[in-house]
Design a protein around this motif. Structure first.
Motif, PDB file in Angstrom:
ATOM      1  N   VAL A 145       0.845  -1.186   0.000  1.00 36.58           N
ATOM      2  CA  VAL A 145       0.000   0.000   0.000  1.00 36.58           C
ATOM      3  C   VAL A 145       0.886   1.243   0.000  1.00 36.58           C
ATOM      4  N   GLY A 146       1.932   1.228   0.837  1.00 37.96           N
ATOM      5  CA  GLY A 146       2.839   2.371   0.886  1.00 37.96           C
ATOM      6  C   GLY A 146       3.809   2.270   2.045  1.00 37.96           C
ATOM      7  N   ILE A 147       4.801   3.116   1.984  1.00 32.65           N
ATOM      8  CA  ILE A 147       5.830   3.172   3.019  1.00 32.65           C
ATOM      9  C   ILE A 147       5.334   4.042   4.170  1.00 32.65           C
ATOM     10  N   MET A 148       5.503   3.544   5.368  1.00 33.79           N
ATOM     11  CA  MET A 148       5.223   4.306   6.581  1.00 33.79           C
ATOM     12  C   MET A 148       6.588   4.743   7.122  1.00 33.79           C
ATOM     13  N   ARG A 149       6.886   6.014   6.984  1.00 31.40           N
ATOM     14  CA  ARG A 149       8.210   6.534   7.322  1.00 31.40           C
ATOM     15  C   ARG A 149       8.443   6.526   8.823  1.00 31.40           C
ATOM     16  N   ALA A 150       9.673   6.139   9.212  1.00 31.60           N
ATOM     17  CA  ALA A 150      10.074   6.109  10.627  1.00 31.60           C
ATOM     18  C   ALA A 150       8.985   5.447  11.470  1.00 31.60           C
ATOM     19  N   TYR A 151       8.533   4.297  11.040  1.00 32.39           N
ATOM     20  CA  TYR A 151       7.364   3.621  11.608  1.00 32.39           C
ATOM     21  C   TYR A 151       7.651   2.885  12.910  1.00 32.39           C
ATOM     22  N   GLY A 152       8.770   2.196  12.976  1.00 26.44           N
ATOM     23  CA  GLY A 152       9.043   1.388  14.161  1.00 26.44           C
ATOM     24  C   GLY A 152      10.524   1.385  14.487  1.00 26.44           C
ATOM     25  N   ARG A 153      10.835   0.924  15.655  1.00 23.08           N
ATOM     26  CA  ARG A 153      12.231   0.865  16.084  1.00 23.08           C
ATOM     27  C   ARG A 153      13.006  -0.160  15.270  1.00 23.08           C
ATOM     28  N   ASP A 154      14.188   0.238  14.844  1.00 24.32           N
ATOM     29  CA  ASP A 154      15.129  -0.687  14.240  1.00 24.32           C
ATOM     30  C   ASP A 154      15.906  -1.288  15.400  1.00 24.32           C
ATOM     31  N   HIS A 155      15.657  -2.556  15.681  1.00 27.35           N
ATOM     32  CA  HIS A 155      16.238  -3.196  16.855  1.00 27.35           C
ATOM     33  C   HIS A 155      17.744  -3.410  16.728  1.00 27.35           C
ATOM     34  N   ARG A 156      18.266  -3.232  15.518  1.00 30.45           N
ATOM     35  CA  ARG A 156      19.710  -3.350  15.325  1.00 30.45           C
ATOM     36  C   ARG A 156      20.424  -2.058  15.668  1.00 30.45           C
TER      37      ARG A 156
END
Length: 174
Positions: A145-156
């Motif tokens: 559908v589309g990109i959700m920018r800065a959506y979730g934590r990057d656990h790395r």
């Protein structure tokens, strides 16, 4: 990417679902004896890159292959009749990646959500960089559908990562 269950969405305890049979997997409510295995799996580096340990594994369905717990899948439902739909999240042990078992688990739960719970639309929201997961969800019929920018934590890295919103309409389930 572990999804947020805020607003009107209601997390559905795995105990409300019976055993669901896919082509190669069985989905069933988690038990207390599953928790150490699921906690170990979610902490594997290949899994932890995309998932954080949930607060309660009992809100998930264990994914079994040949009676072995290989991961977990969960769903939440939007209950507002104007926007009714369900969402799915999943993780599998790294040694079972690439074998079609995640695709089978998602397809099995999607089938139940559509045919038993009456949903016309499902969503899933992998990290935009998680191309193996995106490929798997496409096999079930999910479309970007589309990109959700800065959506979730990057656990790395601890920073924010983009997510990819994907959805599936009931007649698109493969």
């Amino acid at each position: 990417m572990h999804s947020d269950s805020g607003d009107d969405r209601q997390q559905q305890p795995g105990g409300e679902v019976g055993e669901l049979h896919g082509a190669a997997v069985v989905l069933r409510p988690t038990t207390d004896t599953d928790i150490p295995t699921l906690d170990r799996i979610v902490r594997e580096p290949e899994v932890a890159a995309w998932w954080s340990a949930p607060d309660d594994y009992r809100d998930m369905l264990a994914i079994l292959c040949h009676d072995e717990v290989i991961g977990a899948i969960q769903f939440s439902e939007e209950t507002d009749p104007e926007f009714r739909h369900a969402s799915i999240d999943i993780f599998l042990t790294a040694r079972r990646h690439g074998q079609g078992l995640g695709t089978d688990a998602v397809r099995t739960l999607a089938h139940w959500l559509i045919h038993e719970r009456g949903h016309h639309r499902l969503t899933i929201d992998p990290a935009a960089a998680n191309t193996p997961a995106i490929r798997s969800y496409r096999k079930v019929g999910f479309q970007p559908v589309g990109i959700m920018r800065a959506y979730g934590r990057d656990h790395r890295t601890g920073g924010w990562a983009d997510g990819l919103l994907m959805d599936l309409l009931a007649d698109e389930l493969t």
